[in-house]
Write a protein that holds these residues in place. Structure first.
Motif, short mmCIF file in Angstrom:
data_model
loop_
_atom_site.label_atom_id
_atom_site.label_comp_id
_atom_site.label_asym_id
_atom_site.label_seq_id
_atom_site.Cartn_x
_atom_site.Cartn_y
_atom_site.Cartn_z
N ALA A 169 0.85 -1.19 0.00
CA ALA A 169 0.00 0.00 0.00
C ALA A 169 0.89 1.24 0.00
O ALA A 169 1.76 1.38 0.85
CB ALA A 169 -0.90 0.01 1.22
N ILE A 170 0.67 2.10 -0.97
CA ILE A 170 1.43 3.33 -1.09
C ILE A 170 0.45 4.49 -1.16
O ILE A 170 -0.53 4.44 -1.91
CB ILE A 170 2.32 3.32 -2.36
N SER A 171 0.70 5.52 -0.40
CA SER A 171 -0.17 6.68 -0.39
C SER A 171 0.19 7.59 -1.57
O SER A 171 1.34 8.01 -1.69
CB SER A 171 -0.01 7.42 0.93
N ALA A 172 -0.78 7.84 -2.43
CA ALA A 172 -0.54 8.68 -3.60
C ALA A 172 -1.77 9.50 -3.92
O ALA A 172 -2.89 9.13 -3.58
CB ALA A 172 -0.17 7.81 -4.80
N LYS A 173 -1.54 10.63 -4.57
CA LYS A 173 -2.62 11.50 -5.03
C LYS A 173 -2.80 11.30 -6.52
O LYS A 173 -1.84 11.35 -7.29
CB LYS A 173 -2.24 12.96 -4.74
N VAL A 174 -4.04 11.04 -6.94
CA VAL A 174 -4.34 10.85 -8.36
C VAL A 174 -4.51 12.21 -9.01
O VAL A 174 -5.35 13.01 -8.61
CB VAL A 174 -5.62 10.00 -8.55
N LEU A 175 -3.71 12.48 -10.04
CA LEU A 175 -3.80 13.73 -10.78
C LEU A 175 -4.80 13.62 -11.93
O LEU A 175 -5.51 14.57 -12.23
CB LEU A 175 -2.44 14.12 -11.36
N GLU A 176 -4.82 12.46 -12.60
CA GLU A 176 -5.67 12.27 -13.78
C GLU A 176 -5.89 10.80 -14.03
O GLU A 176 -5.06 9.97 -13.66
CB GLU A 176 -4.97 12.92 -14.99
N VAL A 233 0.24 4.35 -13.10
CA VAL A 233 -0.07 3.03 -12.55
C VAL A 233 -1.39 2.55 -13.15
O VAL A 233 -2.20 3.35 -13.63
CB VAL A 233 -0.18 3.06 -11.00
N MET A 234 -1.60 1.26 -13.13
CA MET A 234 -2.83 0.67 -13.66
C MET A 234 -3.78 0.36 -12.52
O MET A 234 -3.39 -0.27 -11.54
CB MET A 234 -2.50 -0.62 -14.42
N ASP A 235 -5.02 0.82 -12.65
CA ASP A 235 -6.08 0.47 -11.70
C ASP A 235 -6.90 -0.63 -12.36
O ASP A 235 -7.70 -0.37 -13.26
CB ASP A 235 -6.94 1.69 -11.39
N LEU A 236 -6.67 -1.87 -11.93
CA LEU A 236 -7.34 -3.01 -12.56
C LEU A 236 -8.84 -2.99 -12.34
O LEU A 236 -9.60 -3.40 -13.22
CB LEU A 236 -6.75 -4.31 -12.03
N GLU A 237 -9.30 -2.52 -11.18
CA GLU A 237 -10.74 -2.51 -10.90
C GLU A 237 -11.50 -1.61 -11.86
O GLU A 237 -12.59 -1.95 -12.31
CB GLU A 237 -11.00 -2.06 -9.46
N SER A 238 -10.95 -0.45 -12.19
CA SER A 238 -11.65 0.48 -13.09
C SER A 238 -11.15 0.39 -14.52
O SER A 238 -11.65 1.10 -15.39
CB SER A 238 -11.51 1.92 -12.58
N ASP A 239 -10.16 -0.47 -14.80
CA ASP A 239 -9.57 -0.63 -16.12
C ASP A 239 -9.12 0.73 -16.67
O ASP A 239 -9.47 1.14 -17.76
CB ASP A 239 -10.55 -1.31 -17.09
N ALA A 240 -8.32 1.43 -15.84
CA ALA A 240 -7.84 2.75 -16.22
C ALA A 240 -6.40 2.93 -15.77
O ALA A 240 -5.94 2.28 -14.83
CB ALA A 240 -8.71 3.83 -15.58
N VAL A 273 1.06 11.11 -7.99
CA VAL A 273 2.26 11.67 -7.34
C VAL A 273 2.21 11.22 -5.89
O VAL A 273 1.12 10.96 -5.34
CB VAL A 273 2.31 13.21 -7.43
N PRO A 274 3.36 11.13 -5.23
CA PRO A 274 3.35 10.75 -3.82
C PRO A 274 2.49 11.72 -3.01
O PRO A 274 2.49 12.93 -3.27
CB PRO A 274 4.81 10.86 -3.41
N SER A 275 1.75 11.18 -2.06
CA SER A 275 0.89 11.99 -1.22
C SER A 275 1.71 12.68 -0.15
O SER A 275 2.72 12.16 0.32
CB SER A 275 -0.17 11.10 -0.56
N ASP A 276 1.25 13.85 0.27
CA ASP A 276 1.91 14.58 1.36
C ASP A 276 1.56 13.97 2.71
O ASP A 276 2.21 14.25 3.71
CB ASP A 276 1.49 16.04 1.35
N ASP A 277 0.50 13.13 2.76
CA ASP A 277 0.08 12.51 4.02
C ASP A 277 1.12 11.53 4.48
O ASP A 277 1.62 10.73 3.72
CB ASP A 277 -1.26 11.77 3.84
N GLU A 278 1.43 11.60 5.74
CA GLU A 278 2.42 10.69 6.33
C GLU A 278 1.79 9.48 7.00
O GLU A 278 2.45 8.69 7.61
CB GLU A 278 3.28 11.44 7.35
N GLY A 279 0.50 9.30 6.89
CA GLY A 279 -0.08 8.12 7.49
C GLY A 279 -1.43 8.40 7.90
O GLY A 279 -2.34 7.88 8.22
#
Length: 59
Positions: free
Chosen positions: A4-11, A41-48, A53-59
């Motif tokens: 599990a990696i915390s990331a922000k989806v841009l598009e 990255v590939m989202d298999l559930e949504s086929d997209a 980018v890495p999220s600023d959240d630390e946890g």
């Protein structure tokens, strides 16, 4: 193994782009040129493909 990696989806881009078309990779390359550490990255559930980018959240 699942990681599990915390990331922000841009598009999001549908995976069914025409052959030879890489819109997610092109978008990520533009963001990287602007200094953002964008990755595709590939989202298999949504086929997209997601540009993230890495999220600023630390946890």
């Amino acid at each position: 193994m699942t990681v599990a990696i915390s990331a922000k989806v841009l598009e999001r881009f549908p995976a069914g782009s025409p052959r030879g078309s890489w819109p997610a990779e092109e978008y990520a390359a533009r963001r990287r040129a602007e200094g953002e550490p964008a990755t595709v990255v590939m989202d298999l559930e949504s086929d997209a493909f997601l540009v993230v980018v890495p999220s600023d959240d630390e946890g």
